[in-house]
Scaffold this motif. Structure first.
Motif, PDB file in Angstrom:
ATOM      1  N   SER A   1       0.067  -1.533   9.109  1.00 27.79           N
ATOM      2  CA  SER A   1       0.291  -0.604  10.232  1.00 27.79           C
ATOM      3  C   SER A   1       1.720  -0.733  10.756  1.00 27.79           C
ATOM      4  N   GLU A   2       2.626  -1.217   9.921  1.00 28.98           N
ATOM      5  CA  GLU A   2       4.003  -1.476  10.347  1.00 28.98           C
ATOM      6  C   GLU A   2       4.694  -0.210  10.860  1.00 28.98           C
ATOM      7  N   PHE A   3       4.527   0.905  10.151  1.00 26.63           N
ATOM      8  CA  PHE A   3       5.174   2.160  10.553  1.00 26.63           C
ATOM      9  C   PHE A   3       4.716   2.544  11.955  1.00 26.63           C
ATOM     10  N   ARG A   4       3.396   2.583  12.164  1.00 27.23           N
ATOM     11  CA  ARG A   4       2.838   2.984  13.460  1.00 27.23           C
ATOM     12  C   ARG A   4       3.253   2.017  14.563  1.00 27.23           C
ATOM     13  N   ASP A   5       3.121   0.722  14.313  1.00 30.53           N
ATOM     14  CA  ASP A   5       3.421  -0.265  15.347  1.00 30.53           C
ATOM     15  C   ASP A   5       4.893  -0.217  15.754  1.00 30.53           C
ATOM     16  N   SER A   6       5.780  -0.110  14.764  1.00 29.58           N
ATOM     17  CA  SER A   6       7.212  -0.063  15.070  1.00 29.58           C
ATOM     18  C   SER A   6       7.581   1.217  15.797  1.00 29.58           C
ATOM     19  N   LEU A   7       6.992   2.322  15.369  1.00 30.07           N
ATOM     20  CA  LEU A   7       7.275   3.607  16.015  1.00 30.07           C
ATOM     21  C   LEU A   7       6.799   3.597  17.461  1.00 30.07           C
TER      22      LEU A   7
ATOM     23  N   GLY B   1       0.781  -1.226   0.000  1.00 31.96           N
ATOM     24  CA  GLY B   1       0.000   0.000   0.000  1.00 31.96           C
ATOM     25  C   GLY B   1       0.812   1.274   0.000  1.00 31.96           C
ATOM     26  N   ILE B   2       2.135   1.177   0.010  1.00 27.29           N
ATOM     27  CA  ILE B   2       3.023   2.341   0.024  1.00 27.29           C
ATOM     28  C   ILE B   2       3.691   2.476  -1.335  1.00 27.29           C
TER      29      ILE B   2
ATOM     30  N   TYR C   1       2.028   7.259   9.449  1.00 28.24           N
ATOM     31  CA  TYR C   1       1.637   6.737  10.759  1.00 28.24           C
ATOM     32  C   TYR C   1       0.245   6.115  10.712  1.00 28.24           C
ATOM     33  N   LYS C   2      -0.525   6.536   9.749  1.00 28.32           N
ATOM     34  CA  LYS C   2      -1.879   5.994   9.614  1.00 28.32           C
ATOM     35  C   LYS C   2      -1.833   4.602   8.991  1.00 28.32           C
ATOM     36  N   THR C   3      -2.753   3.746   9.421  1.00 29.77           N
ATOM     37  CA  THR C   3      -2.859   2.412   8.829  1.00 29.77           C
ATOM     38  C   THR C   3      -3.254   2.534   7.361  1.00 29.77           C
ATOM     39  N   VAL C   4      -2.540   1.810   6.510  1.00 25.99           N
ATOM     40  CA  VAL C   4      -2.795   1.854   5.067  1.00 25.99           C
ATOM     41  C   VAL C   4      -3.654   0.649   4.664  1.00 25.99           C
TER      42      VAL C   4
ATOM     43  N   HIS D   1      16.416   9.018   5.464  1.00 31.51           N
ATOM     44  CA  HIS D   1      15.043   9.279   5.899  1.00 31.51           C
ATOM     45  C   HIS D   1      14.344  10.282   4.982  1.00 31.51           C
ATOM     46  N   ARG D   2      15.074  11.286   4.548  1.00 28.47           N
ATOM     47  CA  ARG D   2      14.492  12.282   3.635  1.00 28.47           C
ATOM     48  C   ARG D   2      14.058  11.629   2.319  1.00 28.47           C
ATOM     49  N   LEU D   3      14.864  10.697   1.848  1.00 27.92           N
ATOM     50  CA  LEU D   3      14.543  10.022   0.592  1.00 27.92           C
ATOM     51  C   LEU D   3      13.397   9.023   0.745  1.00 27.92           C
ATOM     52  N   GLU D   4      13.331   8.380   1.907  1.00 27.55           N
ATOM     53  CA  GLU D   4      12.292   7.370   2.141  1.00 27.55           C
ATOM     54  C   GLU D   4      11.647   7.586   3.516  1.00 27.55           C
ATOM     55  N   PRO D   5      10.768   8.581   3.623  1.00 24.25           N
ATOM     56  CA  PRO D   5      10.168   8.898   4.914  1.00 24.25           C
ATOM     57  C   PRO D   5       9.271   7.796   5.468  1.00 24.25           C
ATOM     58  N   TYR D   6       8.916   6.828   4.622  1.00 27.53           N
ATOM     59  CA  TYR D   6       8.061   5.718   5.052  1.00 27.53           C
ATOM     60  C   TYR D   6       8.865   4.552   5.624  1.00 27.53           C
ATOM     61  N   ARG D   7      10.189   4.635   5.585  1.00 31.62           N
ATOM     62  CA  ARG D   7      11.026   3.559   6.112  1.00 31.62           C
ATOM     63  C   ARG D   7      11.288   3.791   7.600  1.00 31.62           C
ATOM     64  N   ILE D   8      10.625   3.025   8.439  1.00 29.64           N
ATOM     65  CA  ILE D   8      10.728   3.221   9.883  1.00 29.64           C
ATOM     66  C   ILE D   8      12.120   2.899  10.404  1.00 29.64           C
ATOM     67  N   ASP D   9      12.858   2.016   9.724  1.00 28.17           N
ATOM     68  CA  ASP D   9      14.181   1.648  10.230  1.00 28.17           C
ATOM     69  C   ASP D   9      15.138   2.832  10.223  1.00 28.17           C
TER      70      ASP D   9
END
Length: 218
Positions: free
Chosen positions: A198-204, A105-106, A182-185, A143-151
């Motif tokens: 919800s990987e981003f939110r859960d990991s964060l 979804g990303i 941060y929102k579930t996709v 992070h700037r290049l891939e803001p969706y990468r929580i790692d």
């Protein structure tokens, strides 16, 4: 054996070991043969690094060397830094994947991903050398290049903690709750089934809770 041929074999060696890297399948058998002849995979990687030496130092060679030395470990930190910085100052390897793909979804920009991964390897090398300010700067670029990468976000917070800036690390993590990721996709998988990411939110949330617990006032 020509220089170009050598570089192609180096790419096949990396692919053989499991790295997703553009390579010429015609070189794969030679890579397998080398693996059989050499005593271990570190020796194979060092041979691959040798195949990337010589002039000119093209973006392809620099990219491969960054990956090779990262596989070999932090004892090659200075070589990782040298090849990564030179690669990032170049126009980039044009054989790397390009375009936009959707993953869970990303929407992912493949060219940005390749570059972000080099910044991340650079950050890890600097962190291993205890150069945390430079590590933080490199991770921030990833992070700037891939803001969706929580790692990458977690790596930034870890470096800030190592610098003794714990509250800044917590503030940075908390700020990420304002990210659209941060929102579930909601998305459909290849079979058409509706799925939720919800990987981003859960990991964060886990990272914030762990950091808060670790540095909670007694």
């Amino acid at each position: 054996m020509s220089v170009a041929h050598d570089v192609s074999l180096a790419a096949s060696i990396l692919a053989l070991l499991g790295e997703s890297v553009p390579h010429n399948a015609a070189e794969d058998e030679k890579a397998k043969l080398l693996r059989q002849q050499l005593p271990d995979d570190d020796s194979l990687l060092l041979r691959a690094a040798e195949l990337c030496e010589g002039t000119p130092q093209t973006p392809e060679k620099l990219y491969l060397k960054t990956k090779i030395y990262s596989w070999l470990g932090q004892q090659y930190g200075e070589k990782i830094v040298a090849s990564a910085e030179a690669y990032l100052a170049s126009e980039g390897w044009d054989a790397l994947p390009k375009g936009i793909v959707e993953k869970r979804g990303i929407k992912v920009d493949l060219a940005a991903r390749s570059r972000a991964e080099i910044f991340s390897l650079l950050g890890s090398a600097y962190a291993g050398m205890h150069q945390y300010q430079k590590a933080c700067a490199a991770y921030n670029q990833a992070h700037r290049l891939e803001p969706y990468r929580i790692d990458y976000i977690i790596e930034i917070s870890d470096v800030l903690v190592r610098l003794g800036r714990v509250q800044e690390a917590l503030d940075f993590l908390t700020e990420q709750k304002r990210s659209p990721y941060y929102k579930t996709v909601k998305y459909r998988d290849s079979s058409g089934k509706i799925c939720f990411n919800s990987e981003f939110r859960d990991s964060l949330d886990r990272c914030i809770a762990t950091l808060q617990a670790r540095y909670a006032k007694k």
